[in-house]
Scaffold this motif. Structure first.
Motif, PDB file in Angstrom:
ATOM      1  N   ASN A 231      23.199  29.328 -50.431  1.00 58.45           N
ATOM      2  CA  ASN A 231      23.401  27.884 -50.381  1.00 58.45           C
ATOM      3  C   ASN A 231      24.007  27.506 -49.030  1.00 58.45           C
ATOM      4  N   VAL A 232      23.147  27.307 -48.027  1.00 56.28           N
ATOM      5  CA  VAL A 232      23.613  26.960 -46.685  1.00 56.28           C
ATOM      6  C   VAL A 232      23.019  25.619 -46.286  1.00 56.28           C
ATOM      7  N   ALA A 233      23.739  24.893 -45.435  1.00 60.37           N
ATOM      8  CA  ALA A 233      23.277  23.582 -44.988  1.00 60.37           C
ATOM      9  C   ALA A 233      22.237  23.749 -43.880  1.00 60.37           C
ATOM     10  N   PRO A 234      21.176  22.907 -43.888  1.00 62.12           N
ATOM     11  CA  PRO A 234      20.182  22.992 -42.815  1.00 62.12           C
ATOM     12  C   PRO A 234      20.777  22.520 -41.496  1.00 62.12           C
ATOM     13  N   PRO A 235      20.304  23.059 -40.375  1.00 68.98           N
ATOM     14  CA  PRO A 235      20.817  22.609 -39.077  1.00 68.98           C
ATOM     15  C   PRO A 235      20.380  21.182 -38.783  1.00 68.98           C
ATOM     16  N   ARG A 236      21.166  20.460 -38.010  1.00 67.27           N
ATOM     17  CA  ARG A 236      20.840  19.074 -37.654  1.00 67.27           C
ATOM     18  C   ARG A 236      20.104  19.052 -36.326  1.00 67.27           C
ATOM     19  N   PRO A 237      18.929  18.386 -36.263  1.00 69.25           N
ATOM     20  CA  PRO A 237      18.212  18.296 -34.984  1.00 69.25           C
ATOM     21  C   PRO A 237      19.061  17.608 -33.931  1.00 69.25           C
TER      22      PRO A 237
ATOM     23  N   GLN B 285      17.117  27.121 -37.097  1.00 67.22           N
ATOM     24  CA  GLN B 285      16.132  26.889 -38.151  1.00 67.22           C
ATOM     25  C   GLN B 285      15.633  28.191 -38.752  1.00 67.22           C
ATOM     26  N   VAL B 286      15.373  29.190 -37.893  1.00 70.09           N
ATOM     27  CA  VAL B 286      14.907  30.494 -38.375  1.00 70.09           C
ATOM     28  C   VAL B 286      15.978  31.134 -39.253  1.00 70.09           C
ATOM     29  N   LEU B 287      17.226  31.099 -38.800  1.00 71.50           N
ATOM     30  CA  LEU B 287      18.317  31.678 -39.574  1.00 71.50           C
ATOM     31  C   LEU B 287      18.485  30.955 -40.919  1.00 71.50           C
ATOM     32  N   TYR B 288      18.353  29.633 -40.887  1.00 71.64           N
ATOM     33  CA  TYR B 288      18.457  28.856 -42.123  1.00 71.64           C
ATOM     34  C   TYR B 288      17.337  29.231 -43.084  1.00 71.64           C
ATOM     35  N   PHE B 289      16.121  29.384 -42.557  1.00 73.01           N
ATOM     36  CA  PHE B 289      14.980  29.724 -43.418  1.00 73.01           C
ATOM     37  C   PHE B 289      15.229  31.050 -44.141  1.00 73.01           C
ATOM     38  N   TRP B 290      15.674  32.056 -43.393  1.00 69.26           N
ATOM     39  CA  TRP B 290      15.906  33.368 -44.001  1.00 69.26           C
ATOM     40  C   TRP B 290      17.059  33.309 -44.998  1.00 69.26           C
ATOM     41  N   ASN B 291      18.136  32.621 -44.635  1.00 64.82           N
ATOM     42  CA  ASN B 291      19.292  32.559 -45.528  1.00 64.82           C
ATOM     43  C   ASN B 291      19.007  31.763 -46.792  1.00 64.82           C
ATOM     44  N   HIS B 292      18.350  30.617 -46.629  1.00 63.59           N
ATOM     45  CA  HIS B 292      18.151  29.713 -47.765  1.00 63.59           C
ATOM     46  C   HIS B 292      16.960  30.118 -48.625  1.00 63.59           C
ATOM     47  N   HIS B 293      15.816  30.421 -47.991  1.00 64.16           N
ATOM     48  CA  HIS B 293      14.591  30.650 -48.759  1.00 64.16           C
ATOM     49  C   HIS B 293      14.353  32.117 -49.104  1.00 64.16           C
ATOM     50  N   ILE B 294      14.828  33.026 -48.273  1.00 62.03           N
ATOM     51  CA  ILE B 294      14.597  34.444 -48.549  1.00 62.03           C
ATOM     52  C   ILE B 294      15.782  35.045 -49.303  1.00 62.03           C
ATOM     53  N   PHE B 295      17.001  34.864 -48.749  1.00 61.97           N
ATOM     54  CA  PHE B 295      18.189  35.433 -49.394  1.00 61.97           C
ATOM     55  C   PHE B 295      18.810  34.503 -50.438  1.00 61.97           C
ATOM     56  N   ARG B 296      18.239  33.262 -50.573  1.00 57.54           N
ATOM     57  CA  ARG B 296      18.647  32.304 -51.595  1.00 57.54           C
ATOM     58  C   ARG B 296      20.123  31.944 -51.508  1.00 57.54           C
TER      59      ARG B 296
END
Length: 649
Positions: A617-623, A604-615
């Protein structure tokens, strides 16, 4: 109109996908059937059965035809002596709806009113019978009792500490005795009161436990008003814990077990919201009685009225609680299915809705019993069974952090904090009331966010902000006292802290703990959860005066700010999301390897940085859910085989 399944197999469930291929990086594809065959001789039998039963909890009725579901509804009625033709029809239709993920469009036999009621569950989720909201009102009044019990002492202690001879600000002895007196109810809760929850609920039910605990609270509040020594006040407040403990554990369970899944978070969080209201009313009582003069022969009438005023909402609860229905889930634990049906009929608009929910509830509970070894000690159940252990870990984290986020240092000692920062006595009481108002008003958004944004996301968003504002408050004490900014920044920091606490770590812990445990150990689980929160509540109440003496206000606020940062990490790694799941379907959320939950948090942390900070287009992780448990066992089996061909999982 039909609803989207809350839990379809495409979102991680095993049901409905057995036989499909799973892709494993570097290892090709392997079907679930092949995995089962390869592992059947190596898995511990009990573990394998638990995995299978837990997987069925994703949707236990999947694959059954309409005729089979209808027949099961009739069999339920026959087994539990439900004979009225209208009721049998309701169970036939209810079972079919439950088995089709609430997709009712193609189901024959529903009346126009029944279809309308089923559609309104989706389009107007706040449209529910008045009796459901009556249950929530009772729970809310219980919470107001709680809040007033906690904060009337904030203003009263300013007077009674001198009356009892423990008011010397330079004395370590007096600081510890004041902390001990204030913490007495929470010491009782942690070591005695909360542990009465399970036997009281078993004997008297949810309503009976609420009645008895509120009766004790009312009597103890009245008693506090007649004390004349610090140790007498300690005893009276210790007795108050016998009411606070069972009430704080039972009330969220009562609300959770009566609420529909899509609205459960918003309704259960009424506990915290109206606790915040009670906290505010405690400050109101402190201000209202501040100028009350002593009468002939009465010394300290103002603080005595403050302490006694908290009994008023408790008396209302005692009068009203038996006008509401008992929890249908509690009736099921007593094998009183007809009573459960009558109860849930009062909580839903139509008999079809009531029958659907009761039938599905009972089906899941039967599988839950297969999953858990009911025969052993309930404490052992919590410690040794992964589903329960993970729920306990998550619950204990959020309950511990509800105290060590620092909120009750402010709630119980804000008047002293404001006086130390330069306020006058009455101005300090008014400033404390301001914190109470902020705490209540900013709990209101959680009505919406707790079931949409989610429990986990609320915590991950607000913990860093709470840390920031506590650091800000603590460092504001370094501003020269003669400066207006000294007082203004301290008050601002405390109020901003209340703004972010109220929709996050305020409502989430009791809501989360009330839903995390399976039914058969829910009372003991809530006892553990509430004992934890009251234990650390007692620690804060006991230690804050001496901590301020030793570390100064800046050091004390910074201590709890640091715990908020630690709390963010703990929630990220160990606390899964529970929104919009039925209480029984949560088995699939918690019955996963802990390392899977930790991996998801890091992802989730990696997704947040990749998607919201570095913009990117990556898929969110599945719980992770229990579907991942089988894959985990397969991976572990292959890893072990590489090192030891004779290894067993």
């Amino acid at each position: 109109m039909s609803s989207k399944p809350e839990n379809d197999s495409g979102d991680g469930g095993i049901s409905g996908v057995v036989g499909e291929k799973i892709a494993t990086p570097g290892k090709g594809s392997i079907s679930h059937d092949e995995v089962e065959n390869r592992l059947s001789s190596n898995l511990d039998e009990e573990h394998r059965k638990r995995l299978e039963a837990s997987a069925r909890l994703e949707h236990p009725l999947a694959g059954l035809t309409t005729e089979e579901l209808s027949r099961r509804g009739e069999e339920y009625c026959a087994k539990h002596s439900i004979t009225a033709e209208d009721d049998v029809r309701a169970f036939r239709l209810g079972a079919v709806i439950a088995g089709n993920y609430n997709q009712y469009d193609a189901i024959d036999g529903l009346t126009a009113d029944e279809r309308s009621a089923l559609e309104r569950e989706i389009t107007h989720k706040w449209s529910n019978p008045a009796m459901l909201y009556a249950v929530i009102v009772i729970c809310s009044l219980c919470a107001a009792v709680q809040g007033m019990d906690e904060t009337v002492v904030n203003g009263a202690q300013f007077f009674y500490k001198d009356f009892f001879g423990i008011g010397d600000d330079n004395s370590q002895r007096d600081a510890w005795l004041l902390g001990l007196t204030n913490s007495a109810p929470y010491i009782c809760c942690a070591f005695l009161g909360c542990w009465l929850t399970e036997p009281m609920n078993k004997k008297f039910g949810r309503r009976g436990s609420v009645f008895i605990s509120c009766l004790i609270s009312a009597a103890a509040c009245f008693w506090q008003a007649f004390t004349n020594t610090w140790w007498h006040m300690f005893i009276a407040r210790f007795a108050l814990g016998l009411g606070i403990g069972p009430k704080s554990a039972t009330t969220p369970m009562f609300a959770a077990e009566c609420s529909p899944p899509k609205l459960r978070g918003a309704l259960v969080m009424q506990w915290q919201m109206w606790t915040a209201f009670g906290i505010m009313m405690g400050y109101v009582a402190d201000l209202a009685f501040y100028h009350v003069p002593d009468l002939s022969g009465i010394i300290g009438l103002n603080w005595r009225l403050m302490m006694g005023s908290a009994m008023i909402p408790a008396v209302f609860v005692c009068f009203l609680v038996y006008f509401t229905p008992e929890s249908p889930r509690w009736y099921l634990t007593k094998d009183r299915h007809m009573d459960a049906y009558k109860s849930i009929c009062q909580l839903r608009f139509t008999k079809v809705q009531a029958a659907r929910d009761l039938f599905y509830m009972d089906t899941l509970l039967q599988i839950e019993k297969e999953t858990m070894n009911i025969g052993q000690s309930k404490i052992k159940e919590i410690l040794t069974i992964r589903r329960n252990r993970n729920a306990a870990l998550a619950s204990e984290i959020v309950m511990f952090l509800q105290q060590f986020c620092g909120v009750n240092a402010i709630a119980y000692y804000s008047t002293n904090i404001f006086i130390d920062s330069g306020f006058g006595e009455q101005a300090a009481l008014a400033a404390s009331l301001g914190f109470g108002v902020v705490n209540f008003l900013f709990a209101l958004p959680a009505f919406y966010t707790i079931d949409t944004f989610g429990r986990r996301n609320l915590l991950l968003t607000t913990f860093p902000l709470m840390a920031l504002f506590l650091f800000f408050t603590g460092f504001s004490f370094y501003i020269p006292e003669q400066s207006t900014a000294h007082v203004a920044c301290i008050a601002l920091g405390i109020y901003l802290y209340g703004v972010v606490y109220s929709p996050g770590e305020g409502p989430v812990p009791f809501t989360y703990s009330a839903e995390a445990y399976p039914l058969y150990i829910r009372p003991i689980g809530m006892s553990l959860a509430t004992a934890t929160t009251w234990l650390f509540n007692a620690v804060i109440s006991l230690t804050w005066p001496s901590m301020v003496q030793s570390w100064t206000e800046a050091g004390a606020f910074s201590w709890y700010a640091a715990w908020n940062l630690a709390g963010w990490v703990m929630v990220l790694l160990f606390v899964p999301e529970t929104k919009e799941k039925t209480l029984e379907e949560l088995d699939a959320v918690f019955d996963v390897p802990l390392r899977s939950t930790m991996r998801y948090g890091i992802a989730q942390v990696l997704y947040f940085w990749n998607h919201h900070i570095f913009r990117r287009n990556v898929a969110p992780p599945r719980p992770p859910t229990s579907a991942d448990a089988l894959e985990y066992v397969r991976e572990r089996f292959e890893e072990e085989k590489q090192h030891d061909p004779t290894a067993r999982v």
